[in-house]
Design a protein around this motif. Sequence first.
Motif, PDB file in Angstrom:
ATOM      1  N   PRO A 121       0.795  -1.239   0.000  1.00  0.00           N
ATOM      2  CA  PRO A 121       0.000   0.000   0.000  1.00  0.00           C
ATOM      3  C   PRO A 121       0.823   1.283   0.000  1.00  0.00           C
ATOM      4  N   THR A 122       2.119   1.227   0.325  1.00  0.00           N
ATOM      5  CA  THR A 122       2.930   2.449   0.333  1.00  0.00           C
ATOM      6  C   THR A 122       3.529   2.754  -1.032  1.00  0.00           C
ATOM      7  N   ILE A 123       3.276   1.907  -2.022  1.00  0.00           N
ATOM      8  CA  ILE A 123       3.791   2.146  -3.369  1.00  0.00           C
ATOM      9  C   ILE A 123       2.648   2.614  -4.263  1.00  0.00           C
ATOM     10  N   ASP A 124       2.823   3.777  -4.875  1.00  0.00           N
ATOM     11  CA  ASP A 124       1.854   4.279  -5.844  1.00  0.00           C
ATOM     12  C   ASP A 124       2.328   3.906  -7.239  1.00  0.00           C
ATOM     13  N   LEU A 125       1.418   3.378  -8.044  1.00  0.00           N
ATOM     14  CA  LEU A 125       1.766   2.949  -9.397  1.00  0.00           C
ATOM     15  C   LEU A 125       1.407   4.012 -10.418  1.00  0.00           C
ATOM     16  N   ARG A 126       2.303   4.228 -11.359  1.00  0.00           N
ATOM     17  CA  ARG A 126       2.017   5.065 -12.523  1.00  0.00           C
ATOM     18  C   ARG A 126       2.269   4.197 -13.746  1.00  0.00           C
ATOM     19  N   ILE A 127       1.252   3.963 -14.558  1.00  0.00           N
ATOM     20  CA  ILE A 127       1.372   3.086 -15.714  1.00  0.00           C
ATOM     21  C   ILE A 127       1.319   3.914 -16.991  1.00  0.00           C
ATOM     22  N   HIS A 128       2.363   3.802 -17.805  1.00  0.00           N
ATOM     23  CA  HIS A 128       2.426   4.450 -19.112  1.00  0.00           C
ATOM     24  C   HIS A 128       2.363   3.366 -20.188  1.00  0.00           C
ATOM     25  N   ALA A 129       1.553   3.577 -21.203  1.00  0.00           N
ATOM     26  CA  ALA A 129       1.390   2.581 -22.257  1.00  0.00           C
ATOM     27  C   ALA A 129       1.680   3.191 -23.620  1.00  0.00           C
ATOM     28  N   SER A 130       2.636   2.613 -24.331  1.00  0.00           N
ATOM     29  CA  SER A 130       2.935   2.995 -25.704  1.00  0.00           C
ATOM     30  C   SER A 130       3.732   1.864 -26.341  1.00  0.00           C
ATOM     31  N   PRO A 131       3.688   1.744 -27.674  1.00  0.00           N
ATOM     32  CA  PRO A 131       4.389   0.626 -28.325  1.00  0.00           C
ATOM     33  C   PRO A 131       5.898   0.806 -28.408  1.00  0.00           C
ATOM     34  N   GLN A 132       6.404   2.046 -28.241  1.00  0.00           N
ATOM     35  CA  GLN A 132       7.830   2.287 -28.384  1.00  0.00           C
ATOM     36  C   GLN A 132       8.568   2.031 -27.072  1.00  0.00           C
ATOM     37  N   PRO A 133       9.731   1.360 -27.125  1.00  0.00           N
ATOM     38  CA  PRO A 133      10.547   1.184 -25.919  1.00  0.00           C
ATOM     39  C   PRO A 133      11.000   2.535 -25.380  1.00  0.00           C
TER      40      PRO A 133
END
Length: 309
Positions: A121-133
């Motif tokens: 619970p102390t970790i906040d996730l940020r998810i980025h999605a794109s096809p390029q590395p």
Amino acid sequence: MSRRLPPLRAIQAFEAIARLQSVSEAADEMALTPSAISHRLRKLETHLGVRLFYRANRRMVLTNAGREYLQSVGSAFDRIEQASERLAGGMASDVLTVHCPPSFAPAWLVPRIQGFLEKHPTIDLRIHASPQPVDFFKTDTDVEIRYGSSDWSGLVVIPLLDDALTPLCSPEVKKRIGSPDGADALTHMPLIISERAPIGWKEWFRAKNFKRTLNRGLHFDRGYLALQAAAQGLGVALESTVFAEPYLRRGELVRLFAPEFGDMVIGAHTLVYPPPYQGIQKIALFQDWIVEETRAACGGALAERFHLS
């Protein structure tokens, strides 16, 4: 390269004078003499090369340049204050930024992410999605889930999931077909064709040593449309098992054939990050969690055939 900042004590004096509109009140707040405060202000104005205040009826009034400077300086002080309060109050969290392909996020990662958040619970996730590395050292990305079988030398590479194309259909269509024992079960079935798929029905039939004319059938330029059509009972789609997993999990689609016959492995998903990131707790925790999830999802199968370990 060192930052080219003006004296921080001078900025603090400027902010206090601007907020209180008084040198003497700013001096009281900072436990300094008025002359010391005035000296810091003059030092800041000399450094910037602009006048920040003028006097009006014993009050200190900001010039246009002073008002513009206060907007940036004030917001910076606000952020410092808020961050300090969060740390002092035990409310600090660690942000983990994950980059992944656009199809992987909604189909596989997001449906499972609640388990990670509950466990950590102390970790906040940020998810980025794109096809390029991504370039790790030019972005704030901590870990990346990549697709394919390239040589990613210089990175830590953790195999996660094989990705296979397989014929999929609705349970009702499967019931009509019965228990197929070969590709000839598709002889009279309507086929759903994904026009952008890396491997199509033609290649799948060739791999099964079966010939069939593919001029007829539903054509879609998006894989998710092909899956929706198959779920509606409109035919059989040849789609990614990872991409189709939400449909398989809900029972809206089923495999037409057993994996050992129907599946054609086309790639793999892997977790990568730079070697200097090894040992960072949030990354280690995410790695342990996603490896456990993928092992459960694929029954322990690894992507070893792609030599990614």
